[in-house]
Design a protein around this motif. Sequence first.
Motif, PDB file in Angstrom:
ATOM      1  N   THR A  38      17.487  54.768  51.002  1.00 29.48           N
ATOM      2  CA  THR A  38      17.779  54.480  49.592  1.00 29.48           C
ATOM      3  C   THR A  38      16.633  54.904  48.693  1.00 29.48           C
ATOM      4  O   THR A  38      16.844  55.489  47.620  1.00 29.48           O
ATOM      5  CB  THR A  38      18.059  52.980  49.413  1.00 29.48           C
ATOM      6  OG1 THR A  38      19.145  52.598  50.251  1.00 29.48           O
ATOM      7  CG2 THR A  38      18.408  52.680  47.963  1.00 29.48           C
ATOM      8  N   ASN A  57      23.968  55.678  57.423  1.00 26.76           N
ATOM      9  CA  ASN A  57      24.627  55.690  56.111  1.00 26.76           C
ATOM     10  C   ASN A  57      26.141  55.845  56.245  1.00 26.76           C
ATOM     11  O   ASN A  57      26.907  55.209  55.515  1.00 26.76           O
ATOM     12  CB  ASN A  57      24.056  56.814  55.243  1.00 26.76           C
ATOM     13  CG  ASN A  57      22.624  56.565  54.825  1.00 26.76           C
ATOM     14  OD1 ASN A  57      22.169  55.418  54.764  1.00 26.76           O
ATOM     15  ND2 ASN A  57      21.894  57.628  54.542  1.00 26.76           N
ATOM     16  N   TYR A 233      29.480  53.339  44.626  1.00 23.53           N
ATOM     17  CA  TYR A 233      28.059  53.686  44.669  1.00 23.53           C
ATOM     18  C   TYR A 233      27.621  54.479  43.440  1.00 23.53           C
ATOM     19  O   TYR A 233      26.484  54.938  43.376  1.00 23.53           O
ATOM     20  CB  TYR A 233      27.772  54.519  45.920  1.00 23.53           C
ATOM     21  CG  TYR A 233      28.423  53.964  47.155  1.00 23.53           C
ATOM     22  CD1 TYR A 233      27.952  52.806  47.761  1.00 23.53           C
ATOM     23  CD2 TYR A 233      29.546  54.577  47.716  1.00 23.53           C
ATOM     24  CE1 TYR A 233      28.565  52.273  48.880  1.00 23.53           C
ATOM     25  CE2 TYR A 233      30.158  54.058  48.842  1.00 23.53           C
ATOM     26  CZ  TYR A 233      29.666  52.906  49.413  1.00 23.53           C
ATOM     27  OH  TYR A 233      30.285  52.380  50.528  1.00 23.53           O
ATOM     28  N   ALA A 238      25.183  49.120  42.177  1.00 25.56           N
ATOM     29  CA  ALA A 238      24.967  50.088  43.261  1.00 25.56           C
ATOM     30  C   ALA A 238      24.600  51.472  42.735  1.00 25.56           C
ATOM     31  O   ALA A 238      24.715  52.456  43.455  1.00 25.56           O
ATOM     32  CB  ALA A 238      26.225  50.185  44.122  1.00 25.56           C
ATOM     33  N   GLN A 241      22.131  53.645  44.853  1.00 21.98           N
ATOM     34  CA  GLN A 241      22.420  53.917  46.266  1.00 21.98           C
ATOM     35  C   GLN A 241      22.950  55.336  46.420  1.00 21.98           C
ATOM     36  O   GLN A 241      24.083  55.553  46.868  1.00 21.98           O
ATOM     37  CB  GLN A 241      23.409  52.892  46.818  1.00 21.98           C
ATOM     38  CG  GLN A 241      22.837  51.484  46.901  1.00 21.98           C
ATOM     39  CD  GLN A 241      23.832  50.500  47.475  1.00 21.98           C
ATOM     40  OE1 GLN A 241      24.983  50.452  47.064  1.00 21.98           O
ATOM     41  NE2 GLN A 241      23.395  49.722  48.442  1.00 21.98           N
TER      42      GLN A 241
END
Length: 278
Positions: A38, A57, A233, A238, A241
Amino acid sequence: MRRTQLRRWIVGAVAIAVSVLVFLVPFAFILITASKTTQGASLLGFSLPDKWVLWDNIVTVLSDRNGLLVRAFVNSIVLTVASVTIMVVLSAMVGYILSRRQSRWNGVITFFVLAGLIVPPAVVPTIWVLQRLGLFKTLPGLVLIEATFGLSFCILLFRAFVATIPRELDEAAVIDGAGPIRLFFRVVLPLLKPVIVTSIVVQSVAVFNDFANPLYFLPGDQNATVQLTLYNYAGGMAANQYNLLFADILLITIPPLIMYIFFNRQIVAGMTSGAVKG
């Protein structure tokens, strides 16, 4: 002679270099970013990761939100197969009729077919119609939407390709006692294989990668398609990310990429045959 060969070599080298820049470099950036942690991915740099965590991932993306991406893949596959099947069957029939039977209505039908390519879809009226039919927020409703939006392109392809088939085949089949349905499905449809493959591949990629239509006409996690999973994401808490975002993009990119690799020759043949022969 040498100058001609040199020019061809230069043109080929330039074409390869442009292809690498346009296609391979972005894909390499996706793969590298999806392999980072990340912290490393948040920099959005084109550099090799300090620690390769691609598999971790991918597992995280597949298991996130109770396997939302897996459900989205199932929804997208069902949506794509159903929509493309309707497109191919209907557009093949319409293209055959437009090419074989000349009438005063052909110009009107062609006008509406071209309008389907030019006029942008209206979201609010379409939602109203789906609500009246009880198909809003349902997969069958989105299937009809995708099939309708792709019909115009497919009809033009089939119409151009049918024009390359000799009419004598139709006449011979009729003399042998074939009716209209048997004539189309037993004689004409097998000859349309190149344009069928082209339509299937092009429209499958278009439907599979569609983002706007599922967003408008099929909201909700249970109905999510693969493109909508990018929201997990790409926004909110998020937003940083990027490693998971690009891992998601990598998984979504693989099916269309495989289709284009295996069927690129058929796509070119189906797109050009009508223009060359017709």
